[in-house]
Design a protein around this motif. Structure first.
Motif, mmCIF file in Angstrom:
data_model
loop_
_atom_site.group_PDB
_atom_site.id
_atom_site.type_symbol
_atom_site.label_atom_id
_atom_site.label_comp_id
_atom_site.label_asym_id
_atom_site.label_seq_id
_atom_site.Cartn_x
_atom_site.Cartn_y
_atom_site.Cartn_z
ATOM 1 N N ILE A 24 -29.538 -28.526 1.541
ATOM 2 C CA ILE A 24 -28.251 -27.987 1.057
ATOM 3 C C ILE A 24 -27.630 -27.128 2.167
ATOM 4 O O ILE A 24 -26.434 -27.234 2.466
ATOM 5 C CB ILE A 24 -28.438 -27.171 -0.242
ATOM 6 N N ALA A 25 -28.469 -26.292 2.803
ATOM 7 C CA ALA A 25 -27.966 -25.415 3.880
ATOM 8 C C ALA A 25 -27.368 -26.256 5.016
ATOM 9 O O ALA A 25 -26.297 -25.921 5.536
ATOM 10 C CB ALA A 25 -29.096 -24.532 4.406
ATOM 11 N N GLU A 26 -28.049 -27.345 5.374
ATOM 12 C CA GLU A 26 -27.518 -28.233 6.428
ATOM 13 C C GLU A 26 -26.147 -28.760 6.035
ATOM 14 O O GLU A 26 -25.215 -28.779 6.838
ATOM 15 C CB GLU A 26 -28.470 -29.411 6.663
ATOM 16 N N GLY A 27 -26.033 -29.213 4.781
ATOM 17 C CA GLY A 27 -24.758 -29.741 4.279
ATOM 18 C C GLY A 27 -23.665 -28.685 4.345
ATOM 19 O O GLY A 27 -22.527 -28.970 4.735
ATOM 20 N N ILE A 28 -24.015 -27.460 3.991
ATOM 21 C CA ILE A 28 -23.038 -26.362 4.016
ATOM 22 C C ILE A 28 -22.595 -26.112 5.465
ATOM 23 O O ILE A 28 -21.399 -25.999 5.760
ATOM 24 C CB ILE A 28 -23.640 -25.087 3.388
ATOM 25 N N GLY A 32 -18.882 -26.705 9.307
ATOM 26 C CA GLY A 32 -18.461 -26.027 10.533
ATOM 27 C C GLY A 32 -17.830 -24.669 10.299
ATOM 28 O O GLY A 32 -17.616 -23.917 11.236
ATOM 29 N N GLN A 33 -17.514 -24.367 9.051
ATOM 30 C CA GLN A 33 -16.796 -23.110 8.798
ATOM 31 C C GLN A 33 -17.524 -22.160 7.869
ATOM 32 O O GLN A 33 -16.988 -21.126 7.491
ATOM 33 C CB GLN A 33 -15.429 -23.428 8.188
ATOM 34 N N VAL A 34 -18.728 -22.548 7.459
ATOM 35 C CA VAL A 34 -19.486 -21.693 6.542
ATOM 36 C C VAL A 34 -20.873 -21.445 7.127
ATOM 37 O O VAL A 34 -21.586 -22.391 7.452
ATOM 38 C CB VAL A 34 -19.612 -22.349 5.141
ATOM 39 N N GLU A 35 -21.219 -20.176 7.267
ATOM 40 C CA GLU A 35 -22.575 -19.832 7.718
ATOM 41 C C GLU A 35 -23.512 -19.889 6.521
ATOM 42 O O GLU A 35 -23.107 -19.540 5.411
ATOM 43 C CB GLU A 35 -22.607 -18.385 8.228
ATOM 44 N N GLU A 145 -25.434 -33.692 0.434
ATOM 45 C CA GLU A 145 -24.078 -33.947 -0.076
ATOM 46 C C GLU A 145 -23.617 -32.788 -0.978
ATOM 47 O O GLU A 145 -22.461 -32.356 -0.917
ATOM 48 C CB GLU A 145 -24.075 -35.287 -0.828
ATOM 49 N N PHE A 146 -24.529 -32.281 -1.798
ATOM 50 C CA PHE A 146 -24.218 -31.130 -2.648
ATOM 51 C C PHE A 146 -23.787 -29.959 -1.765
ATOM 52 O O PHE A 146 -22.798 -29.274 -2.052
ATOM 53 C CB PHE A 146 -25.444 -30.758 -3.492
ATOM 54 N N GLY A 147 -24.518 -29.729 -0.672
ATOM 55 C CA GLY A 147 -24.180 -28.644 0.254
ATOM 56 C C GLY A 147 -22.776 -28.820 0.822
ATOM 57 O O GLY A 147 -22.000 -27.854 0.903
ATOM 58 N N ARG A 148 -22.436 -30.057 1.190
ATOM 59 C CA ARG A 148 -21.077 -30.312 1.704
ATOM 60 C C ARG A 148 -20.025 -29.983 0.656
ATOM 61 O O ARG A 148 -18.983 -29.403 0.954
ATOM 62 C CB ARG A 148 -20.924 -31.793 2.090
#
Ligand SMILES: Cc1cc2nc3c(=O)[nH]c(=O)nc-3n(C[C@H](O)[C@H](O)[C@H](O)COP(=O)(O)O)c2cc1C
Length: 157
Positions: A24-28, A32-35, A145-148
């Motif tokens: 999820i973290a990878e997706g987030i 490119g704009q969310v740490e 995908e959920f993270g994205r």
């Protein structure tokens, strides 16, 4: 522009929920704009540190049809901190036909004990094949995908 800051707090005995949290973290981060940082419940020693995040995600295994106890304890610890409004989301891992059962109760506990957290997306539930895992095929891609989607929702606000 300041980046949106997110933290994923997870609980995990056998490592499957940790893998989901990382995906999820990878997706987030791919937005490119969310740490996004990831921490196990016991690694967050000072729950006041949560004040530094715009969004908090919570994830844990289903243990006897309830969210894992350490996660509920964490929510209890965090509930005493006076936080401003946060965006949020939750996820669980489960076996068999128990999709979303611990997740629903986790969301209820968050809503009751940490009403500052406003859910931005329907929660995510990932299946493991057996108590110790592994995760069912495709679940890590779904977690990514959920993270994205979480990142998109955060950036919409
Ligand atoms: C004590 C215990 C009770 C469990 N009870 C349930 C249950 O009631 N329903 C269910 O779907 N999974 C149950 N499980 C399976 C967990 O959901 C599974 O171990 C977990 O998703 C794996 O995540 P982890 O690797 O992050 O620990 C149980 C696991 C343990 C250890």
């Amino acid at each position: 522009m300041l980046k949106t800051k997110t933290i994923i707090i997870y609980e995990s005995i056998y490592g499957n929920t940790k893998k989901v949290a990382d995906a999820i973290a990878e997706g987030i981060r791919e937005s490119g704009q969310v740490e996004c940082s990831v921490a196990k419940t016991g690694e967050v020693h000072h729950t006041d540190d949560l004040a530094g995040y715009d969004a908090i995600l919570f994830g844990c295994p289903n243990h006897n049809q309830e969210p894992a106890r350490n996660m509920l304890k964490f929510i209890e610890r965090a509930s005493i901190v006076d936080l401003e409004e946060k965006m949020g989301a939750a996820f669980d891992t489960y076996t068999g036909g128990n999709r979303g059962i611990a997740l629903g109760k986790l969301e209820e506990a968050i809503a009751q004990r940490m009403p500052c957290v406003k859910f931005v997306i329907e929660g995510f539930s990932a299946k493991v094949e057996d108590r110790k895992g592994p995760l069912t095929e495709g679940e890590l891609q779904r977690a990514n995908e959920f993270g994205r989607q979480v990142a998109e929702k955060l950036l919409d606000r």
